[in-house]
Design a protein around this motif. Structure first.
Motif, short mmCIF file in Angstrom:
data_model
loop_
_atom_site.label_atom_id
_atom_site.label_comp_id
_atom_site.label_asym_id
_atom_site.label_seq_id
_atom_site.Cartn_x
_atom_site.Cartn_y
_atom_site.Cartn_z
N UNK A 34 29.27 -31.69 -21.98
CA UNK A 34 28.61 -31.18 -20.77
C UNK A 34 29.37 -31.65 -19.53
N UNK A 35 29.80 -30.71 -18.70
CA UNK A 35 30.54 -31.04 -17.48
C UNK A 35 29.73 -30.76 -16.22
N UNK A 36 28.91 -29.71 -16.27
CA UNK A 36 28.15 -29.37 -15.07
C UNK A 36 26.71 -29.03 -15.42
N UNK A 37 25.84 -29.27 -14.43
CA UNK A 37 24.46 -28.78 -14.51
C UNK A 37 24.33 -27.79 -13.36
N UNK A 38 23.91 -26.58 -13.70
CA UNK A 38 23.89 -25.49 -12.72
C UNK A 38 22.45 -25.03 -12.47
N UNK A 39 22.13 -24.81 -11.20
CA UNK A 39 20.83 -24.24 -10.85
C UNK A 39 20.94 -22.71 -10.91
N UNK A 40 20.05 -22.07 -11.65
CA UNK A 40 19.99 -20.59 -11.70
C UNK A 40 18.76 -20.13 -10.93
N UNK A 41 18.87 -19.93 -9.62
CA UNK A 41 17.67 -19.71 -8.80
C UNK A 41 16.92 -18.42 -9.12
N UNK A 42 17.64 -17.33 -9.44
CA UNK A 42 16.94 -16.06 -9.64
C UNK A 42 16.00 -16.14 -10.85
N UNK A 57 22.73 -35.05 -12.77
CA UNK A 57 24.19 -34.97 -12.73
C UNK A 57 24.79 -36.32 -12.33
N UNK A 58 24.28 -36.89 -11.26
CA UNK A 58 24.85 -38.16 -10.78
C UNK A 58 24.61 -39.31 -11.75
N UNK A 59 23.44 -39.28 -12.41
CA UNK A 59 23.15 -40.38 -13.35
C UNK A 59 24.11 -40.37 -14.52
N UNK A 60 24.68 -39.20 -14.84
CA UNK A 60 25.48 -39.09 -16.06
C UNK A 60 26.89 -38.57 -15.80
N UNK A 61 27.37 -38.69 -14.54
CA UNK A 61 28.76 -38.29 -14.21
C UNK A 61 29.07 -36.83 -14.51
N UNK A 62 28.14 -35.98 -14.16
CA UNK A 62 28.37 -34.53 -14.31
C UNK A 62 28.48 -33.93 -12.91
N UNK A 63 28.95 -32.68 -12.84
CA UNK A 63 28.97 -32.01 -11.55
C UNK A 63 27.68 -31.20 -11.39
N UNK A 64 27.18 -31.15 -10.15
CA UNK A 64 25.98 -30.37 -9.84
C UNK A 64 26.40 -29.13 -9.08
N UNK A 65 26.02 -27.97 -9.62
CA UNK A 65 26.46 -26.69 -9.05
C UNK A 65 25.25 -25.85 -8.65
N UNK A 118 25.22 -28.57 -0.27
CA UNK A 118 26.40 -29.41 -0.04
C UNK A 118 25.99 -30.71 0.64
N UNK A 119 25.05 -30.61 1.60
CA UNK A 119 24.61 -31.81 2.32
C UNK A 119 23.93 -32.80 1.38
N UNK A 120 23.20 -32.28 0.40
CA UNK A 120 22.54 -33.18 -0.56
C UNK A 120 23.56 -33.89 -1.45
N UNK A 121 24.70 -33.23 -1.72
CA UNK A 121 25.69 -33.86 -2.59
C UNK A 121 26.20 -32.96 -3.70
N UNK A 122 25.73 -31.70 -3.73
CA UNK A 122 26.21 -30.77 -4.78
C UNK A 122 27.73 -30.58 -4.66
N UNK A 123 28.35 -30.23 -5.79
CA UNK A 123 29.82 -30.11 -5.83
C UNK A 123 30.32 -28.70 -5.54
#
Ligand code: GLV
Ligand code: MG
Length: 319
Positions: free
Chosen positions: A154-162, A199-207, A228-233
């Motif tokens: 696992x490299x990224x955790x992605x938000x799927x808003x729709x 993501x931050x707890x486990x060294x993943x990217x947040x998208x 971006x302001x929160x810290x997303x990549x």
């Protein structure tokens, strides 16, 4: 195996069934491209799209872009064939598989096991291809920490808003904007923060996911600016017009980048023998210490990944 996390400021969605969009995507300045077999690909078009995607990956021409394929989720009948055809056909030219609508860690484990079998069969390096896990409903969000750690791929955790908005019965059709009637804060804050913490707890990217009003680049910038302001990549982009905005929004400003590099240089000097072995020191009018160094590392890491060059450079005081 430790994974190198690459720049993913802009993640370009491309329907796997469209040769025209795939050809166009090659020349666009997105950090990542993902060829879609899921919701941007009609059910009847999926079998052919698998072949189009395999050919497109093997043809190359993707430059430094992270090459990803989004398969269908495990509740459909398509997932195993998506994975086998794409990984068997183009595993050497593929960086990650994106798994949508992930609800439980077991779904990530299942994908990992299938990929491992294909890699062993074909003699590919086991574990080289990553997994991008998309969180798109309440159960997925509840399990996000377990999902982040379900496989070292696992490299990224992605938000799927729709899909997420639909799945929680949110009373709105405008992805990314606040639901009408909710006037006391950001309706997405809890979701974004839960994904970011996992993501931050486990060294993943947040998208962050898509913004559908593709002609309104100003609104895209406003919404992207929040995550971006929160810290997303990074964030998905659906149209070439959103790419520059995403790359800019998820990179530090030149001023912040220079400042971060200067903090790192100055702190290294002041903690050294020559600099007096200090734990805290003054950089201009600002006091810096170990925590400043950690914050500076984040900004400099984003800037370096984005290929930024230093402007204003700090030099040690004359001895
Ligand atoms: C993306 O897949 C979304 O549902 O927003
Ligand atoms: Mg979705």
């Amino acid at each position: 195996m430790s994974r190198t996390l690459r720049a993913r400021r802009s993640c370009l969605a491309v329907p796997g069934s469209s040769q025209k969009f795939i050809d166009k995507a090659r020349g666009l300045p997105a950090d990542q491209v993902f060829l879609d077999l899921e919701d941007a690909c009609a059910p009847l078009a999926k079998p052919d799209a698998r072949k189009t995607i395999v050919a497109a990956l093997n043809e190359g021409g993707w430059g430094e872009k992270v090459r990803v394929v989004r398969v269908n989720d495990w509740t459909t009948e398509w997932t195993y064939r998506d994975v086998t055809e794409v990984v068997e056909g183009a595993g050497e030219n593929l960086d990650a598989i994106m798994l949508p609508k992930v609800q439980t860690p077991e779904q990530v484990v299942a994908l990992d096991l299938l990929m491992t079998q294909i890699e062993k069969t074909l003699g590919y390096e086991v574990g080289k291809i990553g997994i991008e896990a998309q969180i798109e409903n309440a159960l997925g969000l509840t399990n996000v920490n377990a999902i982040a750690t379900a496989s070292p791929r696992v490299e990224t955790i992605i938000f799927g808003p729709a899909d997420f908005m639909a799945s929680i019965n949110m009373k709105s059709l405008v992805v990314g904007e606040q639901p009408p009637g909710y006037d006391v804060g950001d309706a997405y804050h809890h979701i974004l923060m839960s994904i970011l913490m996992a993501a931050r707890a486990h060294d993943k990217q947040a998208i962050d996911g898509p913004f559908l009003q593709i002609r309104d680049v100003e609104a895209f910038q406003r919404v992207a600016g929040r995550s971006a302001a929160l810290g997303f990549d990074g964030k998905w982009v659906l149209h070439p017009g959103q790419i520059d905005a995403a790359n800019e929004t998820f990179s530090p400003s030149q001023e912040d980048y220079d400042h971060a590099e200067n903090i790192l240089d100055a702190y290294e000097y002041f903690t050294s023998e020559a600099g007096g072995r200090k734990g805290s020191a003054m950089l201009g009018d600002e006091m810096i210490d170990e925590a400043s160094r950690k914050m500076a590392l984040v900004i400099s890491g984003k800037g370096r990944a984005a290929g930024m060059q230093r402007g204003d450079k700090w030099t040690p005081p004359e001895a």
